[in-house]
Design an enzyme around this catalytic site. Structure first.
Site, PDB file in Angstrom:
ATOM      1  N   PRO A   1     -30.955   4.777  35.184  1.00 50.37           N
ATOM      2  CG  PRO A   1     -31.562   3.021  33.794  1.00 50.37           C
ATOM      3  CD  PRO A   1     -31.433   3.397  35.213  1.00 50.37           C
ATOM      4  CD  GLU A   2     -31.154  11.355  34.995  1.00 49.83           C
ATOM      5  OE1 GLU A   2     -31.588  12.355  34.408  1.00 49.83           O
ATOM      6  OE2 GLU A   2     -30.228  11.402  35.810  1.00 49.83           O
TER       7      GLU A   2
ATOM      8  CE  LYS B   1     -36.424   9.208  36.686  1.00 44.76           C
ATOM      9  NZ  LYS B   1     -35.614   9.231  37.908  1.00 44.76           N
TER      10      LYS B   1
ATOM     11  CG  HIS C   1     -33.096  -9.663  39.381  1.00 46.88           C
ATOM     12  ND1 HIS C   1     -32.238 -10.329  40.230  1.00 46.88           N
ATOM     13  CD2 HIS C   1     -32.648  -8.386  39.325  1.00 46.88           C
ATOM     14  CE1 HIS C   1     -31.326  -9.480  40.685  1.00 46.88           C
ATOM     15  NE2 HIS C   1     -31.550  -8.299  40.143  1.00 46.88           N
TER      16      HIS C   1
ATOM     17  NE  ARG D   1     -27.444   1.111  44.025  1.00 48.93           N
ATOM     18  CZ  ARG D   1     -27.222   2.412  44.147  1.00 48.93           C
ATOM     19  NH1 ARG D   1     -26.634   3.078  43.166  1.00 48.93           N
ATOM     20  NH2 ARG D   1     -27.591   3.051  45.233  1.00 48.93           N
TER      21      ARG D   1
ATOM     22  NE  ARG E   1     -30.055  11.441  43.922  1.00 50.21           N
ATOM     23  CZ  ARG E   1     -30.517  10.879  42.813  1.00 50.21           C
ATOM     24  NH1 ARG E   1     -31.809  10.771  42.612  1.00 50.21           N
ATOM     25  NH2 ARG E   1     -29.687  10.420  41.903  1.00 50.21           N
TER      26      ARG E   1
END
Ligand SMILES: [Zn+2]
Length: 276
Positions: A2-3, A57, A96, A115, A264
């Site tokens: 997410p940004e 973020k 988690h 991830r 990127r």
């Protein structure tokens, strides 16, 4: 991802649901998801959530147990969110940490992060001051046009790298940077300090327009972004260049969107975003 827009969307929903509630327990499914401050964990039992802010973020929760206060810093990384009821959306696998609560509509919130880039930090005010410089870039939603011009003129590097450097500009990632450079007609590899004032102006306007619209659309869901209530974002429908390599340019210039891989992927139109 997410940004900034996705972090803002999560932040607003958490704020609307959790402020004023009391933490009864922080339960960890894996202790290494607490990246720092694990020894502080028991302090939070009985603490009240006073405020939730977005820092770039990340999300910063201010927790109070008078006369003391401490912070929970939640990094969203590549795939993270904070969910109210992951089981209802088939998302239980990558939870988690659980924060148990009293005094609000949610009895528990879940830190979900498939991830596991990023994690949670439990910080005293002194530790927060030490952590802060990692992400102390300006916020794209609050920087003024004048400050933005100064920031761009002061950088000799590529504009895309500058926009994605969290210590310069906090909150932009690869999706929104590609989108706003296309909107402004600026090549991703253009040198920041060589951009004309008119182009910097267009970039500032594009940044405000795109980020605010993305927030209004509850962010972009490419693969797995979810709001705390489990719903998806809609802004991916408005993406013009991100992951559109080979598609016709949406400006109708006759060219196709190209992809160039540096660190990127950059997506751009060679006609509408010339490298002058
Ligand atoms: Zn074009």
């Amino acid at each position: 991802m997410p940004e900034l827009p996705e972090a803002e969307v999560i932040c607003r929903q958490l704020r609307a649901n959790l402020l004023g509630s009391t933490i009864t327990c922080i339960h960890l499914d894996r202790e290494d998801i607490i990246r720092s401050g694990l020894v502080n964990r028991s302090w939070y039992q009985g603490a009240t959530i006073l405020a939730i802010h977005r820092i770039g973020k990340c999300l910063l929760w201010t927790c109070a147990k008078p006369p003391e206060h401490r912070y929970i810093l939640v990094e969203l990384g590549m795939t993270g969110s904070v969910l109210f009821n992951p089981a209802a959306h088939g998302l239980s696998t990558h939870v988690h940490a659980k924060i148990m609560l009293e005094g609000c509509r949610q009895s528990c919130v879940y830190y979900w992060n498939p991830r596991r880039f990023g994690g949670i930090h439990l910080l005293t005010p002194t530790e927060w001051e030490t952590w802060k410089p990692r992400r102390d870039g300006v916020d794209p939603l609050t920087i003024t046009r004048h400050e933005f011009h100064q920031l761009i003129q002061a950088s000799r590097g590529r504009i895309k790298n500058l926009l994605m450097n969290q210590r310069k500009v906090a909150g932009l990632g690869n999706i929104y940077t590609n989108e706003l450079l296309f909107r402004a007609g600026i090549h991703p590899h253009a040198r920041s300090c060589q951009l004309s004032p008119a182009k910097v102006d267009r970039l500032f306007t594009a940044m405000q327009t795109i980020l605010r619209k993305a927030i209004a659309c509850h962010g972009s869901t490419i693969r797995d972004f979810r709001r705390p209530d489990g719903s998806s974002g809609r802004y991916q429908r408005y993406h013009t260049v991100y992951q559109k390599a080979g598609a016709p340019c949406p400006h109708g210039c006759g060219s196709t969107i190209r992809r160039v891989i540096t660190d990127r992927s950059s997506f751009y139109c060679p006609v509408c975003q010339p490298l002058e």
